[in-house]
Scaffold this motif. Structure first.
Motif, mmCIF file in Angstrom:
data_model
loop_
_atom_site.group_PDB
_atom_site.id
_atom_site.type_symbol
_atom_site.label_atom_id
_atom_site.label_comp_id
_atom_site.label_asym_id
_atom_site.label_seq_id
_atom_site.Cartn_x
_atom_site.Cartn_y
_atom_site.Cartn_z
ATOM 1 N N TYR A 76 5.171 7.963 -0.707
ATOM 2 C CA TYR A 76 5.972 8.921 0.053
ATOM 3 C C TYR A 76 5.081 9.751 0.983
ATOM 4 N N ILE A 77 3.963 10.212 0.461
ATOM 5 C CA ILE A 77 3.045 11.011 1.279
ATOM 6 C C ILE A 77 2.543 10.199 2.470
ATOM 7 N N LEU A 78 2.171 8.953 2.219
ATOM 8 C CA LEU A 78 1.649 8.120 3.295
ATOM 9 C C LEU A 78 2.722 7.762 4.319
ATOM 10 N N LEU A 96 -8.361 8.489 -10.978
ATOM 11 C CA LEU A 96 -7.382 7.782 -10.166
ATOM 12 C C LEU A 96 -7.939 7.503 -8.778
ATOM 13 N N HIS A 97 -7.755 6.267 -8.334
ATOM 14 C CA HIS A 97 -8.164 5.885 -6.991
ATOM 15 C C HIS A 97 -7.016 6.192 -6.045
ATOM 16 N N ARG A 98 -7.247 7.061 -5.086
ATOM 17 C CA ARG A 98 -6.194 7.431 -4.140
ATOM 18 C C ARG A 98 -5.944 6.274 -3.173
ATOM 19 N N ILE A 99 -4.684 5.942 -2.978
ATOM 20 C CA ILE A 99 -4.301 4.847 -2.096
ATOM 21 C C ILE A 99 -4.510 5.305 -0.653
ATOM 22 N N ALA A 100 -5.119 4.444 0.162
ATOM 23 C CA ALA A 100 -5.542 4.854 1.500
ATOM 24 C C ALA A 100 -4.507 4.589 2.596
ATOM 25 N N THR A 101 -3.729 3.514 2.475
ATOM 26 C CA THR A 101 -2.796 3.167 3.550
ATOM 27 C C THR A 101 -1.386 3.002 3.000
ATOM 28 N N PHE A 102 -0.425 3.139 3.896
ATOM 29 C CA PHE A 102 0.977 2.966 3.515
ATOM 30 C C PHE A 102 1.234 1.534 3.048
ATOM 31 N N GLU A 103 0.626 0.565 3.698
ATOM 32 C CA GLU A 103 0.806 -0.835 3.321
ATOM 33 C C GLU A 103 0.275 -1.093 1.910
ATOM 34 N N CYS A 126 2.741 0.395 -0.522
ATOM 35 C CA CYS A 126 3.922 -0.474 -0.676
ATOM 36 C C CYS A 126 3.605 -1.671 -1.563
ATOM 37 N N ALA A 127 2.424 -2.247 -1.395
ATOM 38 C CA ALA A 127 2.019 -3.378 -2.226
ATOM 39 C C ALA A 127 1.900 -2.960 -3.694
ATOM 40 N N GLU A 128 1.368 -1.777 -3.931
ATOM 41 C CA GLU A 128 1.232 -1.275 -5.299
ATOM 42 C C GLU A 128 2.599 -1.023 -5.913
ATOM 43 N N VAL A 129 3.542 -0.487 -5.143
ATOM 44 C CA VAL A 129 4.907 -0.259 -5.636
ATOM 45 C C VAL A 129 5.565 -1.597 -5.955
ATOM 46 N N GLU A 130 5.382 -2.587 -5.099
ATOM 47 C CA GLU A 130 5.935 -3.920 -5.363
ATOM 48 C C GLU A 130 5.362 -4.491 -6.649
ATOM 49 N N ARG A 131 4.054 -4.305 -6.869
ATOM 50 C CA ARG A 131 3.435 -4.788 -8.102
ATOM 51 C C ARG A 131 4.029 -4.110 -9.324
ATOM 52 N N LEU A 132 4.230 -2.784 -9.227
ATOM 53 C CA LEU A 132 4.826 -2.044 -10.344
ATOM 54 C C LEU A 132 6.249 -2.526 -10.634
#
Length: 87
Positions: A41-43, A67-74, A77-83
């Motif tokens: 959401y932030i990205l 925790l490794h902060r996610i750098a890009t919106f893409e 999105c890939a991490e959300v799809e994996r979850l």
């Protein structure tokens, strides 16, 4: 709206207050999952104001220091799809 950060600030405030209670068991997993969605959401908002960005950094360091902060919106999105594929 893309330039309104009220929701981001509200989530930060709530998690600074009660996020430390989500430190074990299923509640820890739920918060970890939420943090991925929150980062997406932030990205999606684009560039954050400096004060909001620092607040997010401080929050993530407080809740999950490793925790490794996610750098890009893409990537988010890939991490959300994996979850969602795991569920």
């Amino acid at each position: 709206p893309p330039h309104d950060f009220f929701r981001v600030r509200m989530v930060i405030c709530l998690l600074e207050t009660c996020g430390s209670y989500f430190d074990r068991g299923s509640s820890k997993a739920k918060l970890d999952r939420f943090l991925v969605y929150f980062q997406r959401y932030i990205l999606s908002k684009g560039a954050l104001p400096m004060d909001v960005d620092f607040d997010v950094q401080d929050l993530l360091e407080f809740l999950r220091p490793k925790l490794h902060r996610i750098a890009t919106f893409e990537a988010a999105c890939a991490e959300v799809e994996r979850l969602e594929a795991e569920a």
